[in-house]
Design a protein around this motif. Structure first.
Motif, PDB file in Angstrom:
ATOM      1  N   GLY B  57       0.937  -1.057   0.049  1.00 47.06           N
ATOM      2  CA  GLY B  57      -0.070  -0.014   0.049  1.00 47.06           C
ATOM      3  C   GLY B  57       0.656   1.340   0.028  1.00 47.06           C
ATOM      4  O   GLY B  57       0.343   2.349  -0.273  1.00 47.06           O
ATOM      5  N   PHE B  58       2.121   1.296   0.326  1.00 50.38           N
ATOM      6  CA  PHE B  58       2.831   2.407   0.071  1.00 50.38           C
ATOM      7  C   PHE B  58       3.503   2.432  -1.187  1.00 50.38           C
ATOM      8  O   PHE B  58       3.945   1.393  -1.842  1.00 50.38           O
ATOM      9  CB  PHE B  58       4.231   2.257   1.046  1.00 50.38           C
ATOM     10  CG  PHE B  58       4.036   2.309   2.531  1.00 50.38           C
ATOM     11  CD1 PHE B  58       3.300   3.502   2.861  1.00 50.38           C
ATOM     12  CD2 PHE B  58       4.465   1.506   3.411  1.00 50.38           C
ATOM     13  CE1 PHE B  58       3.074   3.454   4.016  1.00 50.38           C
ATOM     14  CE2 PHE B  58       3.994   1.520   4.737  1.00 50.38           C
ATOM     15  CZ  PHE B  58       3.275   2.562   5.203  1.00 50.38           C
ATOM     16  N   PRO B  59       3.414   3.575  -2.008  1.00 45.84           N
ATOM     17  CA  PRO B  59       3.935   3.829  -3.288  1.00 45.84           C
ATOM     18  C   PRO B  59       5.483   3.804  -3.098  1.00 45.84           C
ATOM     19  O   PRO B  59       5.992   4.032  -4.324  1.00 45.84           O
ATOM     20  CB  PRO B  59       3.294   5.075  -3.794  1.00 45.84           C
ATOM     21  CG  PRO B  59       3.080   5.830  -2.637  1.00 45.84           C
ATOM     22  CD  PRO B  59       2.770   4.931  -1.416  1.00 45.84           C
ATOM     23  N   PHE B  60       6.450   3.462  -2.381  1.00 44.28           N
ATOM     24  CA  PHE B  60       7.807   3.385  -2.136  1.00 44.28           C
ATOM     25  C   PHE B  60       8.029   2.660  -0.884  1.00 44.28           C
ATOM     26  O   PHE B  60       7.232   2.557  -0.117  1.00 44.28           O
ATOM     27  CB  PHE B  60       8.053   5.127  -2.157  1.00 44.28           C
ATOM     28  CG  PHE B  60       7.540   5.796  -1.057  1.00 44.28           C
ATOM     29  CD1 PHE B  60       7.875   5.570   0.281  1.00 44.28           C
ATOM     30  CD2 PHE B  60       6.408   6.595  -1.286  1.00 44.28           C
ATOM     31  CE1 PHE B  60       7.370   6.338   1.467  1.00 44.28           C
ATOM     32  CE2 PHE B  60       5.816   7.373  -0.001  1.00 44.28           C
ATOM     33  CZ  PHE B  60       6.428   7.144   1.288  1.00 44.28           C
ATOM     34  N   ASP B  61       9.317   2.368  -0.942  1.00 41.43           N
ATOM     35  CA  ASP B  61       9.998   1.825   0.375  1.00 41.43           C
ATOM     36  C   ASP B  61      10.611   3.194   1.052  1.00 41.43           C
ATOM     37  O   ASP B  61      11.409   3.786   0.557  1.00 41.43           O
ATOM     38  CB  ASP B  61      11.127   1.148  -0.152  1.00 41.43           C
ATOM     39  CG  ASP B  61      11.823   0.138   0.856  1.00 41.43           C
ATOM     40  OD1 ASP B  61      11.315   0.529   2.157  1.00 41.43           O
ATOM     41  OD2 ASP B  61      12.604  -0.631   0.718  1.00 41.43           O
ATOM     42  N   PRO B  62      10.065   3.235   2.394  1.00 44.97           N
ATOM     43  CA  PRO B  62      10.577   4.234   3.312  1.00 44.97           C
ATOM     44  C   PRO B  62      11.776   4.395   3.480  1.00 44.97           C
ATOM     45  O   PRO B  62      12.636   5.575   3.875  1.00 44.97           O
ATOM     46  CB  PRO B  62       9.502   4.368   4.358  1.00 44.97           C
ATOM     47  CG  PRO B  62       9.203   3.021   4.472  1.00 44.97           C
ATOM     48  CD  PRO B  62       9.096   2.243   3.029  1.00 44.97           C
ATOM     49  N   VAL B  63      12.572   3.127   3.354  1.00 41.19           N
ATOM     50  CA  VAL B  63      13.979   2.882   3.944  1.00 41.19           C
ATOM     51  C   VAL B  63      15.048   3.617   3.272  1.00 41.19           C
ATOM     52  O   VAL B  63      15.638   4.614   3.703  1.00 41.19           O
ATOM     53  CB  VAL B  63      14.330   1.638   4.287  1.00 41.19           C
ATOM     54  CG1 VAL B  63      15.883   1.506   4.758  1.00 41.19           C
ATOM     55  CG2 VAL B  63      13.434   1.046   5.314  1.00 41.19           C
ATOM     56  N   PRO B  64      15.027   3.595   1.815  1.00 41.88           N
ATOM     57  CA  PRO B  64      15.816   4.336   0.949  1.00 41.88           C
ATOM     58  C   PRO B  64      15.738   5.820   0.931  1.00 41.88           C
ATOM     59  O   PRO B  64      16.598   6.506   0.871  1.00 41.88           O
ATOM     60  CB  PRO B  64      15.842   3.686  -0.525  1.00 41.88           C
ATOM     61  CG  PRO B  64      15.125   2.400  -0.073  1.00 41.88           C
ATOM     62  CD  PRO B  64      14.141   2.420   1.113  1.00 41.88           C
ATOM     63  N   GLN B  65      14.369   6.203   1.145  1.00 43.06           N
ATOM     64  CA  GLN B  65      14.172   7.653   0.991  1.00 43.06           C
ATOM     65  C   GLN B  65      14.518   8.284   2.143  1.00 43.06           C
ATOM     66  O   GLN B  65      15.095   9.481   2.258  1.00 43.06           O
ATOM     67  CB  GLN B  65      12.468   7.680   0.850  1.00 43.06           C
ATOM     68  CG  GLN B  65      11.874   7.515  -0.348  1.00 43.06           C
ATOM     69  CD  GLN B  65      10.397   8.132  -0.583  1.00 43.06           C
ATOM     70  OE1 GLN B  65      10.030   8.894   0.386  1.00 43.06           O
ATOM     71  NE2 GLN B  65      10.059   8.083  -1.563  1.00 43.06           N
ATOM     72  N   ALA B  66      14.383   7.446   3.348  1.00 41.84           N
ATOM     73  CA  ALA B  66      14.860   8.194   4.816  1.00 41.84           C
ATOM     74  C   ALA B  66      16.280   8.207   4.649  1.00 41.84           C
ATOM     75  O   ALA B  66      17.115   9.232   5.073  1.00 41.84           O
ATOM     76  CB  ALA B  66      14.691   7.372   5.919  1.00 41.84           C
ATOM     77  N   MET B  67      17.220   7.202   3.864  1.00 43.85           N
ATOM     78  CA  MET B  67      18.701   7.517   4.047  1.00 43.85           C
ATOM     79  C   MET B  67      19.021   8.689   3.092  1.00 43.85           C
ATOM     80  O   MET B  67      20.094   9.180   3.212  1.00 43.85           O
ATOM     81  CB  MET B  67      19.111   6.275   3.314  1.00 43.85           C
ATOM     82  CG  MET B  67      19.084   5.083   4.150  1.00 43.85           C
ATOM     83  SD  MET B  67      19.214   3.340   3.676  1.00 43.85           S
ATOM     84  CE  MET B  67      21.118   2.998   3.977  1.00 43.85           C
ATOM     85  N   VAL B  68      18.288   8.967   1.875  1.00 43.51           N
ATOM     86  CA  VAL B  68      18.528  10.006   0.828  1.00 43.51           C
ATOM     87  C   VAL B  68      18.458  11.318   1.828  1.00 43.51           C
ATOM     88  O   VAL B  68      19.480  12.220   1.807  1.00 43.51           O
ATOM     89  CB  VAL B  68      17.487  10.000  -0.268  1.00 43.51           C
ATOM     90  CG1 VAL B  68      17.745  11.418  -0.833  1.00 43.51           C
ATOM     91  CG2 VAL B  68      17.894   9.065  -0.996  1.00 43.51           C
ATOM     92  N   ILE B  69      17.037  11.324   2.649  1.00 44.16           N
ATOM     93  CA  ILE B  69      17.126  12.625   3.627  1.00 44.16           C
ATOM     94  C   ILE B  69      18.500  12.773   4.265  1.00 44.16           C
ATOM     95  O   ILE B  69      19.038  13.743   4.349  1.00 44.16           O
ATOM     96  CB  ILE B  69      15.849  12.523   4.305  1.00 44.16           C
ATOM     97  CG1 ILE B  69      14.622  12.653   3.242  1.00 44.16           C
ATOM     98  CG2 ILE B  69      15.978  13.582   5.486  1.00 44.16           C
ATOM     99  CD1 ILE B  69      13.392  12.587   4.185  1.00 44.16           C
ATOM    100  N   THR B  70      18.828  11.880   5.212  1.00 40.60           N
ATOM    101  CA  THR B  70      20.062  11.911   5.915  1.00 40.60           C
ATOM    102  C   THR B  70      21.313  12.332   4.968  1.00 40.60           C
ATOM    103  O   THR B  70      22.167  13.256   5.304  1.00 40.60           O
ATOM    104  CB  THR B  70      20.409  10.412   6.529  1.00 40.60           C
ATOM    105  OG1 THR B  70      19.157  10.047   7.365  1.00 40.60           O
ATOM    106  CG2 THR B  70      21.385  10.553   7.456  1.00 40.60           C
ATOM    107  N   GLY B  71      21.368  11.547   3.765  1.00 40.63           N
ATOM    108  CA  GLY B  71      22.515  11.823   2.980  1.00 40.63           C
ATOM    109  C   GLY B  71      22.505  13.429   2.524  1.00 40.63           C
ATOM    110  O   GLY B  71      23.497  13.933   2.380  1.00 40.63           O
ATOM    111  N   ILE B  72      21.409  14.026   2.176  1.00 40.81           N
ATOM    112  CA  ILE B  72      21.380  15.636   1.689  1.00 40.81           C
ATOM    113  C   ILE B  72      22.011  16.341   2.850  1.00 40.81           C
ATOM    114  O   ILE B  72      22.776  17.060   2.542  1.00 40.81           O
ATOM    115  CB  ILE B  72      19.955  15.776   1.369  1.00 40.81           C
ATOM    116  CG1 ILE B  72      19.496  14.954  -0.174  1.00 40.81           C
ATOM    117  CG2 ILE B  72      19.891  17.318   1.224  1.00 40.81           C
ATOM    118  CD1 ILE B  72      18.067  15.391  -0.327  1.00 40.81           C
ATOM    119  N   VAL B  73      21.610  15.874   4.032  1.00 40.85           N
ATOM    120  CA  VAL B  73      21.912  16.905   5.173  1.00 40.85           C
ATOM    121  C   VAL B  73      23.538  16.470   5.443  1.00 40.85           C
ATOM    122  O   VAL B  73      24.393  17.526   5.676  1.00 40.85           O
ATOM    123  CB  VAL B  73      21.471  16.357   6.450  1.00 40.85           C
ATOM    124  CG1 VAL B  73      21.961  17.297   7.735  1.00 40.85           C
ATOM    125  CG2 VAL B  73      19.764  16.634   6.397  1.00 40.85           C
TER     126      VAL B  73
END
Lengths: 315, 114
Positions: B57-73
């Motif tokens: 039901g999620f249109p994405f896997d939240p784990v890689p997305q959260a890693m990208v947010i950490t990565g941008i910072v």
């Protein structure tokens, strides 16, 4: 081809064109302006990837705050850019660099086309355990609950970056304040922007923080917006960058990781392992941690942009 | 071609572009810019991995997305540190080029503030 597909292709071409500009532009200022536009376009791509949380972060930090950092440092290096125009690399170096880059891009593109569909995923686990955190936004749950260790270490990286930036100061200025961000006499438009945008921006930032539990948003995005507001105030010279030995500033810089570590240790005491949140209390604890992270991010980003102290300390 | 594959290919092209700029541009500030292009290209590759992980039901896997947010910072923190080093080099020597063939341009007295 539907309208949406045409828009997708157009967006992709636009992103690439602006990226080429940031590499090829003759003046550093032009390249930086291109980079800011590039970041904003990239956040549209992130929306198309169903990643509104990443899109917000990219627009605020990747494009906005990094843009301010590069513009201010480009201005401080002004005049030095002229001499470097002579040092253009040779044709053979440029050709071999182009070949190497093409090879890297082609290999990566091959990997992307070969990715399994559907790929391996942790989304079912996220769905299963989301209710236990009391949150509605799975990305926030990953950041603060399931991979909280990563997020804590990332806060420590921010603190280390501040230590690194401050430590390149010359001994003369230690304890003093960084150079001002804006010009000596800010013009009317800048002051008007400061007076109208900053109150609104603070409201938007607090809102994005608050809804981050259930909707796109959270401490990172909200912290970057609040940081941007503080930087506007400093560029308009309404307030100056604080001296590096100011106690409240240092407290704000370490509050996020400190509260994070305390919460982790409390989990060890109450629920048996580091960063365990006791049943039923997960959401209040997560919001508590996030509030201090918000403070730390909002304080750290402008401090990193302002750079090392450049004015002597006056007690 | 799905929008996510298209975004992934854009990411690959950005890595290539950034790599070229990193090698060819002699100005350190431009190198930082190019390095950030590589970073955002890698993040886009993470984005397509997250999108392909759509399930439950999620249109994405939240784990890689959260890693990208950490990565941008973290990428921003690294850029800020690099910029501080460049500005300090400029203050010491008046130089903004990383000229390894001319070591005389580097400061000889360490830590001597002007």
């Amino acid at each position: 081809m539907s309208v949406l597909q045409i828009l997708d292709v157009g967006l992709a071409l636009l992103v690439l064109a602006v990226a080429v500009w940031t590499i090829a532009a003759r003046e550093i200022f032009g390249a930086v302006v291109g980079y800011v536009a590039y970041g904003l376009l990239l956040s549209l791509v992130w929306i198309r990837l169903f990643a509104p949380d990443v899109a917000l972060t990219e627009a605020a930090i990747g494009s906005g705050v990094t843009g301010v950092l590069l513009v201010t440092s480009g201005a401080r290096l002004k005049g030095a850019g002229k001499a470097s125009a002579a040092a253009k690399p040779s044709l053979s170096l440029r050709l071999s660099a182009a070949a190497l880059s093409l090879l890297a891009a082609a290999a990566l593109a091959g990997v992307i086309l070969a990715l399994p569909d559907p790929g391996p995923t942790l989304a079912p686990e996220a769905r299963q355990h989301l209710a236990a955190t009391g949150l509605g936004n799975p990305v926030t749950a990953v950041l603060i609950a399931w991979r909280s260790f990563d997020t804590m270490l990332e806060k420590i990286v921010l603190a280390l970056a501040v230590v690194g930036v401050w430590s390149v100061a010359s001994d003369l200025y230690w304890g003093g304040a960084p150079a001002p961000l804006g010009r000596a006499n800010p013009q009317g438009a800048l002051l008007l922007l400061e007076q109208t945008l900053v109150p609104l921006g603070i409201l938007v930032g607090v809102h994005i923080f608050w809804v981050g539990a259930d909707a796109p948003g959270g401490a990172f995005q909200a912290g970057a917006i609040l940081a941007a507001m503080w930087m506007i105030v400093m560029i308009a010279r309404v307030s100056e960058p604080p001296p590096v030995n100011s106690r409240w500033l240092r407290l704000a810089l370490v509050a996020g990781p400190a509260v994070f570590i305390v919460a982790g240790l409390a989990g060890l005491g109450m629920a048996g392992y580091f960063f365990a949140y006791p049943d039923g209390f997960a959401k209040p604890i997560i919001l508590f941690i996030e509030a201090f992270m918000l403070l730390t991010i909002a304080a750290t980003l402008p401090v990193l942009v302002a750079g090392p102290p450049r004015r002597s300390f006056r007690p | 071609m799905t929008p996510s594959t298209l975004a992934g290919l854009v990411g690959a092209a950005l890595v290539g572009l950034g790599l070229y700029g990193l090698i060819v541009n002699p100005q350190p500030l431009r190198k930082i810019l190019a390095f950030n292009l590589i970073g955002s290209g890698v993040f886009l590759v993470f984005g397509i991995v997250a999108r392909k992980g759509a399930a439950a039901g999620f249109p994405f896997d939240p784990v890689p997305q959260a890693m990208v947010i950490t990565g941008i910072v973290v990428a921003f923190a690294a850029s800020a540190l690099a910029v501080a080093l460049i500005l300090r080099l400029h203050e010491e020597t008046g130089q903004v080029l990383l000229d390894e063939e001319n070591p005389a341009s580097l400061p000889t007295q360490e830590g001597a503030g002007k």
